[in-house]
Design a protein around this motif. Sequence first.
Motif, mmCIF file in Angstrom:
data_model
loop_
_atom_site.group_PDB
_atom_site.id
_atom_site.type_symbol
_atom_site.label_atom_id
_atom_site.label_comp_id
_atom_site.label_asym_id
_atom_site.label_seq_id
_atom_site.Cartn_x
_atom_site.Cartn_y
_atom_site.Cartn_z
ATOM 1 N N VAL A 1 14.001 -3.729 6.768
ATOM 2 C CA VAL A 1 13.599 -3.905 8.164
ATOM 3 C C VAL A 1 13.798 -5.340 8.634
ATOM 4 O O VAL A 1 13.385 -5.713 9.724
ATOM 5 C CB VAL A 1 12.124 -3.482 8.411
ATOM 6 C CG1 VAL A 1 11.933 -2.011 8.079
ATOM 7 C CG2 VAL A 1 11.145 -4.349 7.625
ATOM 8 N N TYR B 1 4.621 -0.726 -5.283
ATOM 9 C CA TYR B 1 5.203 0.197 -4.317
ATOM 10 C C TYR B 1 6.667 -0.223 -4.214
ATOM 11 O O TYR B 1 7.070 -0.915 -3.281
ATOM 12 C CB TYR B 1 4.505 0.082 -2.963
ATOM 13 C CG TYR B 1 3.083 0.605 -2.893
ATOM 14 C CD1 TYR B 1 2.791 1.936 -3.189
ATOM 15 C CD2 TYR B 1 2.040 -0.213 -2.488
ATOM 16 C CE1 TYR B 1 1.494 2.428 -3.099
ATOM 17 C CE2 TYR B 1 0.739 0.264 -2.379
ATOM 18 C CZ TYR B 1 0.476 1.587 -2.689
ATOM 19 O OH TYR B 1 -0.803 2.059 -2.587
ATOM 20 N N VAL C 1 2.965 -7.132 7.464
ATOM 21 C CA VAL C 1 2.748 -7.697 6.125
ATOM 22 C C VAL C 1 3.505 -9.026 5.987
ATOM 23 O O VAL C 1 2.976 -10.012 5.456
ATOM 24 C CB VAL C 1 3.172 -6.684 5.036
ATOM 25 C CG1 VAL C 1 3.173 -7.327 3.658
ATOM 26 C CG2 VAL C 1 2.244 -5.466 5.055
ATOM 27 N N ALA D 1 12.736 -8.224 7.153
ATOM 28 C CA ALA D 1 11.622 -9.154 6.958
ATOM 29 C C ALA D 1 11.897 -10.155 5.844
ATOM 30 O O ALA D 1 11.040 -10.956 5.497
ATOM 31 C CB ALA D 1 10.325 -8.383 6.670
ATOM 32 N N GLU E 1 12.290 -1.687 1.340
ATOM 33 C CA GLU E 1 12.143 -1.502 2.785
ATOM 34 C C GLU E 1 11.837 -2.820 3.493
ATOM 35 O O GLU E 1 12.215 -3.027 4.637
ATOM 36 C CB GLU E 1 11.011 -0.500 3.062
ATOM 37 C CG GLU E 1 11.279 0.888 2.516
ATOM 38 C CD GLU E 1 12.330 1.650 3.310
ATOM 39 O OE1 GLU E 1 12.186 1.770 4.524
ATOM 40 O OE2 GLU E 1 13.325 2.101 2.704
ATOM 41 N N PHE E 2 11.108 -3.694 2.809
ATOM 42 C CA PHE E 2 10.755 -5.000 3.365
ATOM 43 C C PHE E 2 12.028 -5.719 3.803
ATOM 44 O O PHE E 2 12.120 -6.241 4.916
ATOM 45 C CB PHE E 2 10.008 -5.801 2.295
ATOM 46 C CG PHE E 2 9.254 -6.990 2.812
ATOM 47 C CD1 PHE E 2 7.930 -6.866 3.205
ATOM 48 C CD2 PHE E 2 9.845 -8.238 2.890
ATOM 49 C CE1 PHE E 2 7.213 -7.965 3.670
ATOM 50 C CE2 PHE E 2 9.150 -9.343 3.356
ATOM 51 C CZ PHE E 2 7.828 -9.201 3.747
ATOM 52 N N GLU F 1 12.489 -11.847 2.200
ATOM 53 C CA GLU F 1 11.878 -11.703 0.867
ATOM 54 C C GLU F 1 10.369 -11.879 1.015
ATOM 55 O O GLU F 1 9.912 -12.824 1.653
ATOM 56 C CB GLU F 1 12.411 -12.806 -0.061
ATOM 57 C CG GLU F 1 13.516 -12.373 -0.995
ATOM 58 C CD GLU F 1 13.111 -11.275 -1.971
ATOM 59 O OE1 GLU F 1 12.116 -11.453 -2.695
ATOM 60 O OE2 GLU F 1 13.783 -10.233 -1.996
ATOM 61 N N PRO F 2 9.568 -10.984 0.431
ATOM 62 C CA PRO F 2 8.119 -11.148 0.573
ATOM 63 C C PRO F 2 7.614 -12.413 -0.107
ATOM 64 O O PRO F 2 8.034 -12.754 -1.210
ATOM 65 C CB PRO F 2 7.533 -9.898 -0.093
ATOM 66 C CG PRO F 2 8.639 -9.296 -0.886
ATOM 67 C CD PRO F 2 9.922 -9.761 -0.293
ATOM 68 N N MET G 1 5.839 -3.214 7.634
ATOM 69 C CA MET G 1 6.311 -4.336 6.810
ATOM 70 C C MET G 1 6.358 -5.660 7.578
ATOM 71 O O MET G 1 6.161 -6.724 6.996
ATOM 72 C CB MET G 1 7.669 -4.010 6.184
ATOM 73 C CG MET G 1 7.589 -3.090 4.966
ATOM 74 S SD MET G 1 6.599 -3.756 3.592
ATOM 75 C CE MET G 1 5.067 -2.846 3.743
ATOM 76 N N MET H 1 0.458 -7.106 -1.116
ATOM 77 C CA MET H 1 0.276 -5.804 -0.470
ATOM 78 C C MET H 1 1.216 -4.740 -1.035
ATOM 79 O O MET H 1 1.094 -3.567 -0.717
ATOM 80 C CB MET H 1 0.484 -5.918 1.044
ATOM 81 C CG MET H 1 -0.535 -6.780 1.758
ATOM 82 S SD MET H 1 -2.252 -6.179 1.554
ATOM 83 C CE MET H 1 -2.864 -7.339 0.306
ATOM 84 N N LEU H 2 2.189 -5.171 -1.853
ATOM 85 C CA LEU H 2 3.171 -4.233 -2.408
ATOM 86 C C LEU H 2 2.938 -3.959 -3.885
ATOM 87 O O LEU H 2 3.459 -2.985 -4.423
ATOM 88 C CB LEU H 2 4.593 -4.791 -2.234
ATOM 89 C CG LEU H 2 4.994 -5.308 -0.845
ATOM 90 C CD1 LEU H 2 6.455 -5.721 -0.852
ATOM 91 C CD2 LEU H 2 4.742 -4.263 0.234
ATOM 92 N N SER H 3 2.181 -4.831 -4.553
ATOM 93 C CA SER H 3 2.118 -4.738 -6.014
ATOM 94 C C SER H 3 0.814 -4.100 -6.479
ATOM 95 O O SER H 3 -0.227 -4.239 -5.864
ATOM 96 C CB SER H 3 2.265 -6.132 -6.620
ATOM 97 O OG SER H 3 1.155 -6.919 -6.262
ATOM 98 N N ASP I 1 2.453 -13.966 5.489
ATOM 99 C CA ASP I 1 2.964 -15.153 4.800
ATOM 100 C C ASP I 1 3.098 -16.349 5.738
ATOM 101 O O ASP I 1 3.151 -17.488 5.290
ATOM 102 C CB ASP I 1 4.338 -14.845 4.170
ATOM 103 C CG ASP I 1 4.210 -14.013 2.904
ATOM 104 O OD1 ASP I 1 3.221 -14.199 2.169
ATOM 105 O OD2 ASP I 1 5.088 -13.169 2.665
ATOM 106 N N ALA J 1 2.360 -11.373 1.136
ATOM 107 C CA ALA J 1 2.994 -10.081 1.399
ATOM 108 C C ALA J 1 3.169 -9.304 0.097
ATOM 109 O O ALA J 1 2.915 -8.094 0.033
ATOM 110 C CB ALA J 1 4.332 -10.284 2.094
ATOM 111 N N LEU K 1 8.760 -0.027 -1.097
ATOM 112 C CA LEU K 1 8.450 -0.957 -0.005
ATOM 113 C C LEU K 1 9.125 -2.306 -0.209
ATOM 114 O O LEU K 1 9.421 -3.015 0.755
ATOM 115 C CB LEU K 1 6.936 -1.133 0.131
ATOM 116 C CG LEU K 1 6.196 0.084 0.658
ATOM 117 C CD1 LEU K 1 4.727 -0.256 0.868
ATOM 118 C CD2 LEU K 1 6.803 0.579 1.963
#
Lengths: 515, 515
Positions: free
Chosen positions: A453, A443, B31, A455, A449-450, A457-458, B28, A465-467, B35, A462, A446
């Motif tokens: 907003v 995604y 999500v 947040a 967007e992560f 680096e995932p 997000m 939930m995006l891949s 972590d 996390a 996202l």
Amino acid sequence: MNGAESLVRTLVQGGVDVCFANPGTSEMHFVAALDRVEGMRCVLGLFEGVVTGAADGYFRMKGTPACTLLHLGPGLANGLANLHNARKANSGIVNIVGQHAVYHIGYNAPLTSDIEGLARPMSAWVRTSPDSKSVARDGAAAIAAAKGSPPQIATLILPADTAWNEADGIAAVPETSQRAGYSPQAVDTAAKILRGGGGETLLLLTGGALTEPGLALAAGIAGKTGCKVMGQTYNPRMARGRGRFSIERIPYVIEQALPVLKDFRTIILVEANDPVAFFAYPDKPSLLKPEDCEVHRMTASGEDSVAALEALAGAVGARPQDAKPQKPMEIAWPAGPLNHASIAQAIAMAIPENAIIVDESITTGRGFFPPTASAAPHDWLQNMGGSIGFSTPVATGAAIACPDRKVICMVGDGSAMYTLQSLWTQAREGLDVTTIVFSNRIYRILHGEFEGVGAGEPGRRAMDMLSLDRPALDWVALARGMGVPGRAVTTADDFNEALARAIAEKGPRQIEVQM
Amino acid sequence: MNGAESLVRTLVQGGVDVCFANPGTSEMHFVAALDRVEGMRCVLGLFEGVVTGAADGYFRMKGTPACTLLHLGPGLANGLANLHNARKANSGIVNIVGQHAVYHIGYNAPLTSDIEGLARPMSAWVRTSPDSKSVARDGAAAIAAAKGSPPQIATLILPADTAWNEADGIAAVPETSQRAGYSPQAVDTAAKILRGGGGETLLLLTGGALTEPGLALAAGIAGKTGCKVMGQTYNPRMARGRGRFSIERIPYVIEQALPVLKDFRTIILVEANDPVAFFAYPDKPSLLKPEDCEVHRMTASGEDSVAALEALAGAVGARPQDAKPQKPMEIAWPAGPLNHASIAQAIAMAIPENAIIVDESITTGRGFFPPTASAAPHDWLQNMGGSIGFSTPVATGAAIACPDRKVICMVGDGSAMYTLQSLWTQAREGLDVTTIVFSNRIYRILHGEFEGVGAGEPGRRAMDMLSLDRPALDWVALARGMGVPGRAVTTADDFNEALARAIAEKGPRQIEVQM
């Protein structure tokens, strides 16, 4: 004739002659009536999101509503996301939902739910028909509501006994309000604004203003007054390609949108909404215009924006020859690796005359506009409600509406998974749709967007939930499973060749662009 | 910590440690919190109907709620059909739906819709959290609501700024109402009825009464009093197989249900609903019991039916040894062509000890009950809300809840198409689910229902709305597309072999039974 037959005959006589359907037991009398009534084309979808999205695509291309046929509350629920998108596009749909027989509703059978409650958030008009004598009249009222100014979602709930009991006959569609017009005062005000300082003014267009004549008038006004013309970030339908006035859209990314709008003193809205951010972000504004920017609405949705632009052109003395010449971007078949730029070139080259482009290429497609302005003339359809899973159903309905036009559906893999059942309907109906799936296995939006907003680096959990990469989706297999020939490409040469072939052939095709 | 982290920590501390998710921008921060917080397992679904159905299956097997994570109104809408099924099964779910930041909602951005309005028809509890300081407390209240007696769907709407602003910490789940009990008076009345005429009395069970101890008590009561014991047509979960009391269910087909119930003078409801027809049919009753049949409710959903049955057994003097011996049907691996009977035999042979069966084999499976009563002990889960597309998500959630048990999902091809994205989640998580798709290329049940509602025989156009044969779905390709090994079978020998192998191996498998 029974209530179901009276409804089908009323629909056909009222010009609603295509039904996108996923019926169940409570809708069987409607289905049975199809055998007795000539003139209704019924198209089966294997999931209700396909059905409602197809009705949206049909309306956008045909300009008149189709109907749906859905199975009680849960069937409606499955169709709501694409009704949401259709509502935001001001598409007219006669949305027919079966219900238990009136006397059965109180027994709380398994499928019983609050259908009106489910319908209201996505419908402008909701009615449960009380008996078989009322069904035709209620159906006619639903058609009138769907064809209103602006067009709207009209949900007619049809208890089973109102379908199987005797009816009185068919009903005529009541006269809708007078033809769409516009406010001469609003045009006068717009003209005053433009005469007072065109260079600091944005003419922001959507809806009917984005037809070829609407754009041509806007080009003349811009040439004469020096105003800037833009489209909304997303638009229900836009005439584009060689020989047409090419306009930019307000960027999706808020950091790009704010500087684009920062110098305007006035925005004139032509059907468009006051520009707002798609999402809220910490410490960023919701409204995209500068704080001291005035907004003037010239036309609202449902008004005649072409006539209003014509009047405005007259008021400011703009003629067609005032339009400034535009220098189209040069396009050529790309070579080498596939990236956003080479994909855009290939698509611009491949678009055939009069094609319909349905665009849900959320990240991959952000750069598609400049090169495709040089493509053959085409219509470009976008997602107005932001609910993904929009494009493959809309492409399906557009192809039913326009059987002589090639439909090209561009969609990310994440979005395509929501309503992949569309491909089966395309195969069954032999629809001339080329679906291009951008398979980046994430995604991607996202991921941006992560950070957007705040947040950061995932991390590993996390990122999960995006891949979409574990396992990788095999789009060629998925298409084959539903009867659509597919092909995967990894290089520009292969993509060029696959595109050219899919465009040259008739019928549904899928190309998986592995990125 | 921010609001999102306070919510995730509150969930984990409150025992909600599995999250089925399909998040977007507004989710997000939730999500991102994954972590930073240990103990929350987050499972991605590529469509929201997978997410909500998995939460239903998880609850049915685990007895405690999971949470979901859905993206604004349209994401919730896509999950509503399986929330409807979960609600009818009295499954508890903490349903978390993202929303725009509070200050952004009024700007009518593309994804704005009436989320509370969408949630209410399928939720017993709905709340929009007003600010980041309230999120933890609201989350705790949602957990309490989901764990109520009966368990329920609690929908918590989470504006984005309540997730990213500072929170005060985590919140404890408030004490729920006292432990589930039962009414001794209702048991006394049931005992009086049974003593007055057991032979004319039906003990109709669902819910907790269908556990192994509940069934054993019912068997003793039946042996002692001569009453008949049956289950509802559909039940959330039933203990079945060798050594367990095998009961019939009220038939789905109304012409079969009416004669089965016609001689009862009294029906004692143990959590069950007063039996009603699934649909209304012209000139047939909605209530299935005879007109002069009395109905007595002994327990309602959320009460302790095993304790009530124990008290009832005591009151009528029934002991375990009063249970009449049952003669199980003989089962053997079938040979020759595949038909409903041979398929049932093969499944009965293949079911391993302690398996979980998720049953959405709407027409093919009607005869599965007698032979599978002789299978190894297992649990049998059914669709309570009648919205198809229930089984593959529920199987996914059941496998997450019970990683050491084999899950067998039996589903018709029509039903499987609604939520086929489940297979991808099964592949990603390596879930031990064998999916058997009965590929008859028709909405077979509707063919029967068409006649049942008095619409006669479908003609060509009506038949087009019932059939899936043009083109045929290739289920092996569809499964491969989502990373699940599949195999198609057309004979009993091949089915036997494919089943035995799929059961012996670990991980997701699919078998397409071509009929």
